[in-house]
Design an enzyme around this catalytic site. Structure first.
Site, short mmCIF file in Angstrom:
data_model
loop_
_atom_site.label_atom_id
_atom_site.label_comp_id
_atom_site.label_asym_id
_atom_site.label_seq_id
_atom_site.Cartn_x
_atom_site.Cartn_y
_atom_site.Cartn_z
N HIS A 195 49.62 19.79 3.00
CA HIS A 195 49.63 20.60 2.28
C HIS A 195 49.06 20.61 0.79
O HIS A 195 49.46 20.46 0.06
CB HIS A 195 51.04 21.34 1.99
CG HIS A 195 51.66 21.64 3.17
ND1 HIS A 195 51.68 23.10 3.71
CD2 HIS A 195 52.30 21.20 4.09
CE1 HIS A 195 52.32 23.26 4.82
NE2 HIS A 195 52.95 22.16 4.96
N GLU B 270 47.53 22.62 -0.78
CA GLU B 270 47.78 24.00 -1.76
C GLU B 270 48.74 23.76 -2.99
O GLU B 270 48.83 24.33 -3.81
CB GLU B 270 48.01 25.23 -1.07
CG GLU B 270 49.37 25.06 -0.15
CD GLU B 270 49.51 24.59 1.14
OE1 GLU B 270 48.58 23.79 1.46
OE2 GLU B 270 50.23 24.81 1.96
N CYS C 223 48.00 22.06 8.09
CA CYS C 223 49.26 21.60 8.71
C CYS C 223 49.10 22.07 9.99
O CYS C 223 48.34 21.57 11.00
CB CYS C 223 50.57 21.80 8.03
SG CYS C 223 51.83 20.99 8.25
N LEU C 224 49.97 23.13 10.44
CA LEU C 224 49.78 23.55 11.77
C LEU C 224 48.38 24.21 12.04
O LEU C 224 47.95 24.00 13.31
CB LEU C 224 50.77 25.14 11.80
CG LEU C 224 50.66 25.63 13.29
CD1 LEU C 224 51.45 24.73 14.37
CD2 LEU C 224 51.47 26.96 13.22
N1 GLN Z 1 55.13 23.49 12.85
C1 GLN Z 1 54.49 22.17 12.75
C2 GLN Z 1 55.29 20.83 12.42
O1 GLN Z 1 56.17 21.04 12.35
C3 GLN Z 1 53.89 22.26 11.35
C4 GLN Z 1 54.41 22.75 10.25
C5 GLN Z 1 53.60 23.46 8.92
O2 GLN Z 1 52.55 24.08 9.17
N2 GLN Z 1 53.98 23.35 7.73
O3 GLN Z 1 54.67 19.83 12.70
#
Ligand code: GLN
Length: 535
Positions: A510, A512, A384-385
């Site tokens: 995600h 996980e 994700c991030l």
């Molecule tokens: N902050 C990022 C977004 O909103 C990633 C979110 C996350 O890692 N769950 O897109």
């Protein structure tokens, strides 16, 4: 289709953090291993409508279900133990209960009546409990009541349990989880706090049927008899729950104490045979006896509280077992990393995972870690991030877009390689406004992603607002990055990889959340394998 669903409530006494979630999941596992269909629900007594708006430091990770509910992390345990997906109905908070009662009141549904905790709030709680039973999918619904008996917040829930015990009679029972503290000076386990917490439950009109007692030392038959006598339960219904070396051991501890047998008897179900736990036991056997070990770094900004990355840590345990390998996770605070100390801090790692997250804090450390992994060919998984940071790092250091950033971190960036979708821009409400839940993703042929998943289309869970900005697609592809997973409807980039690197993959979703004991996640399995092969 089941019509006679049995309801089991799990309450907690004496202190919080006794592990109601794990005890509930373990009981569910034992019932499932006896061939029954079971689901578990968590009722949380706080006023937030869901935990999506809670800081991970407050409440640990926010878990996300297929249907896009942001839930308590206990639902992750339920799924990992049972290998059955949960949904919004499996997690209800006081905030949500009040929200629906107030909405009904505004629509005039209470016909001029005064709206009160009893019966209106308790009715809503009871409805939410019975919703899962009414689907006809389950023979057992286990409902875990968050908090500790005696908390002001839990009262309406305990009252709802009292009413349901009355309404459902033998189709319903209560398990109370307590603590027997050990006094080292006298060398004794003390039963008084348990007696008091049962008295408190009785004051609210609830007689527990089974007591599960957490203790650091074995509970003798005499102590069990004493507790039974004071608390109006049978001696067999006083269950010992010792500390376990891993949460996955707890179903076996509960089997040894015959928790499943007692529960079935109390509910009037005849008991025969044993739970079928062959696969579970073989998982544990492998977990305890790995022949290899690998050190993987988890780079995140909430590393002080391990619960913040619960599902990731568990996914590594599952993936380690498949690889006959203990994954030693090194938790590294992204704020502690700079271009200057990166080699020193990361040189012992065989694999690097950059974690999900929100906001600017620690972002430079994450980007520096990714650059290190990319340039030194250390296996890398960005979640994700973590994937978004990989996109930013590549823009800055390979595409030479020095100002590249995510619009989340720098709204004024001249190269918004991660950007917000038009549709999301107008949203000012927090909570439930992200891209949430399961979405399909099509995998490109002959990519690492396809090799890992071995299928053409997958479904994974999301929780984010920002996306890869498709205006830059061409530049990335020309510079050697492969966009190997795309959402088939919207064309959103879900997976990135670098084929010239031994293992470099970033995912917008995600993975996980979907790793379970029975189905370890292929991405984690492949990542651990690649890390084991790294020099
Ligand atoms: N902050 C990022 C977004 O909103 C990633 C979110 C996350 O890692 N769950 O897109």
């Amino acid at each position: 289709m089941y019509t006679n669903t049995k309801y089991i409530f799990v309450t907690g006494g004496v202190t919080s953090s006794l592990g109601k979630g794990i005890i509930s999941a373990s009981l569910a596992k034992l019932l499932q291993a006896r061939g029954y269909t079971v689901t578990i629900q968590k009722l949380d007594p706080y006023i937030n409508v869901d935990p999506g708006t809670l800081n991970p430091y407050e409440h640990g990770e926010c878990y996300v279900t297929d249907d896009g509910a942001e839930t308590d992390l206990d639902l992750g345990h339920y799924e990992r133990f049972l290998n059955v997906p949960t949904s919004q109905a499996n997690n209800v908070t006081t905030g949500r209960i009040y929200q629906s009662v107030i909405e009904k009141e505004r629509k005039g549904e209470f016909l001029g009546k005064t709206v009160q905790v009893i019966p209106h709030i308790t009715d809503e709680i009871k409805n939410r409990i019975k919703i899962l039973g009414k689907t006809g999918n389950y023979q057992f619904v286990i409902t875990e009541i968050g908090g500790t008996v005696g908390d002001i917040e839990s009262l309406p829930y305990i009252e709802a349990v009292r009413q349901l015990k009355w309404e459902l009679g033998h189709d319903c029972m209560v398990i109370h989880l307590t603590l027997l503290p050990y006094l080292s000076t006298s060398g004794e386990l003390k039963t008084k706090p348990t007696q008091h917490s049962v008295k408190l439950l009785l004051e609210y009109g609830v007689q527990p049927d089974v007591l599960v007692c957490r203790a650091e030392h074995a509970i003798t038959k005499d102590i069990k008899r004493k507790i039974a006598l004071f608390c109006n339960v049978e001696t067999d219904a006083v269950i010992e729950a010792l500390d376990a070396s891993t949460i996955y051991e707890v179903p076996l501890l509960m089997e040894k104490e015959k928790l499943d047998v007692i529960v079935l008897k109390k509910l009037g179900i005849s008991v025969s045979g044993e739970p079928e736990l062959t696969k579970w036991k073989s998982f544990l056997q492998k977990l305890h006896n790995p022949s290899k070990e690998v050190k993987i770094g988890l780079i995140g900004k909430y590393v002080e509280l391990k619960d913040s990355y619960k599902s990731i840590a568990e996914a590594f345990i599952h993936a380690g077992v498949v690889n006959d390998c203990r994954v030693k996770l090194e938790w590294i605070h992204s704020e502690s990393l700079t271009e200057d100390n990166i080699l020193e801090k990361l040189k012992d790692l065989k694999g690097i995972l950059v974690a999900p997250g929100f906001g600017n804090r620690g972002i430079d450390g994450k980007i520096a870690a990714i650059r290190y992994a990319r340039e030194n060919k250390v296996p890398f998984l960005g979640v994700c991030l973590g994937m978004q940071c990989a996109v930013i790092e590549y823009a800055r250091n390979v595409l030479n877009l020095k100002d590249a950033h995510s619009r989340e971190m720098n709204p004024a960036t001249s190269s918004p390689v991660i950007d917000i979708l038009e549709a999301q821009k107008t949203i000012s409400h927090m909570g439930g406004t992200m891209r949430l839940g399961a979405y399909p993703c099509r995998l490109e042929e002959h990519t690492l992603a396809e090799k890992i998943y071995q299928v053409g289309e997958i479904s994974e869970r999301h929780r984010h607002r920002y996306e890869f900005n498709n205006e830059y697609t061409k530049q990335y592809e020309e510079a050697g990055m492969v966009l190997s997973g795309l959402n088939p409807d919207a064309g959103l980039v879900e997976i990135i990889e670098i084929p010239s690197h031994p293992f470099y993959i970033g995912v917008q979703f995600h993975p996980e959340y979907k790793s379970t004991v029975e189905n370890p996640h292929p991405l984690f399995v492949a990542f651990v394998k690649a890390s084991m092969a790294a020099h």
